[in-house]
Enzyme design. Structure first.
Site, PDB file in Angstrom:
ATOM      1  N   PRO A   2       0.837  -1.208   0.000  1.00  0.00           N
ATOM      2  CG  PRO A   2      -0.004  -1.021   2.168  1.00  0.00           C
ATOM      3  CD  PRO A   2       0.747  -1.942   1.259  1.00  0.00           C
ATOM      4  CD  GLU A   3       2.945   4.223  -3.355  1.00  0.00           C
ATOM      5  OE1 GLU A   3       3.359   5.165  -2.647  1.00  0.00           O
ATOM      6  OE2 GLU A   3       3.620   3.716  -4.259  1.00  0.00           O
ATOM      7  CE  LYS A  61       5.570   3.353   1.247  1.00  0.00           C
ATOM      8  NZ  LYS A  61       5.702   2.603  -0.014  1.00  0.00           N
ATOM      9  NE  ARG A 276      10.210  -1.015  -6.800  1.00  0.00           N
ATOM     10  CZ  ARG A 276       9.970  -0.284  -5.725  1.00  0.00           C
ATOM     11  NH1 ARG A 276       8.756  -0.241  -5.230  1.00  0.00           N
ATOM     12  NH2 ARG A 276      10.913   0.403  -5.145  1.00  0.00           N
TER      13      ARG A 276
END
Ligand SMILES: [Zn+2]
Length: 297
Positions: A2-3, A61, A276
């Site tokens: 999750p961001e 986060k 990524r």
């Protein structure tokens, strides 16, 4: 993962639904979910039963529930959401989720807190609160995490100075949680696009104005996502009530390979970055020239 906006949505939900409630029972259904609580699952439950949740807090986060003073003083339940962890507030009559790992019941017999995690990378653990690097009290394992750009106490100039002292690339500095926290791959790319900076720009050559621009842009894009209700590409991730926080976020660069840059029309490029991708506009965000002189020159 999750961001930050998603984590903030969960934090708000927890603050609304579990604050000021006293825990009466904790059931750990899978030992992996408490593996970061080194004293084991029985100790984890012992430390929670009889305690009252006083606040739901977040830095970057990371998310935690503060507990009222126990035998050893104030401490907190730190939540590691991992790849698929969910904090659900559920009516006790609701059937258990398939991947329910930890159940927390409250003295008022109201909705219970459930930690659900399909892939068991996440979990809960109890830690003392300690003075953190950037001020405030944090669970000990995350005391080194810097404040995020949406934190009311965030010091923009200090963060810019911290980034400019680094000897790295700007995107790596944005993702490093010790100077500024809460910026993941998506918001790093979006902030760099807004600030017209390529992620490989060396931090020591960044001007103060560029540093301020990229951090302000990061706060702006995360704030916009939060206003829209939290975002995630991962359908596994839902907010505290089990509602999906998914929405079709408007992204300018991230994930937009080969689509026209909304500013200049040049196709967005994707470059490999730390297993990524990094997405940027070749025209608005030119790659820095190789400026390091060779030893012989
Ligand atoms: Zn462009």
């Amino acid at each position: 993962m999750p961001e930050l906006p998603e984590v903030e949505v969960v934090r708000r939900g927890l603050a609304e639904h579990v604050r000021k409630r006293t825990i009466v029972e904790v059931a750990v259904g899978h030992p992996r979910a408490v593996r970061r609580h080194l004293a084991g699952d029985a100790d984890f439950a012992d430390r929670l039963v009889g305690r009252t949740v006083t606040e739901a807090r977040r830095r970057g986060k990371y998310l935690w529930l503060e507990l009222d003073g126990g035998a050893a003083g104030d401490d907190a339940v730190l939540a590691h959401l991992g790849m698929s962890g969910q904090m659900l507030v559920a009516d006790p009559d609701r059937p258990d989720e398939k991947h329910l790992r930890i159940r927390v019941r409250f003295a008022d017999d109201g909705p219970e807190l459930r930690f659900v995690d399909q892939r068991t990378f996440g979990g809960l653990s109890v830690h003392p609160l300690v003075a953190a690097v950037g001020g405030g009290l944090l669970p000990a394992p995350i005391a080194h995490i810097a404040r995020d750009p949406m934190d009311p106490a965030f010091d923009l100039d200090a963060a810019v100075a911290g980034i400019r002292r680094r000897r790295t690339e700007i995107k790596r500095a944005l993702l490093d949680q010790t100077v500024v926290s809460g910026i993941g791959n998506i918001y790093a790319d979006e902030a760099l696009w807004l600030a017209r900076l390529h992620g490989a720009r060396p931090t020591e050559k960044l001007t103060r104005a560029q540093g301020r621009a990229v951090l302000t842009a990061a706060a702006d894009v995360m704030d916009a996502a939060l206003v829209a209700g939290g975002t995630s590409f991962d359908a596994l991730y839902v907010n505290v009530n089990g509602d999906s926080g998914y929405f079709d976020r408007s992204l300018n660069a991230y994930g937009q390979a080969d689509r026209p840059c909304p500013r200049c029309g040049t196709p967005i490029r994707r470059e490999a970055f730390m297993n990524r991708g990094s997405f940027s506009c070749p025209r608005c965000q030119p790659r820095p020239r190789e400026v390091r002189a060779s030893p012989s020159s």
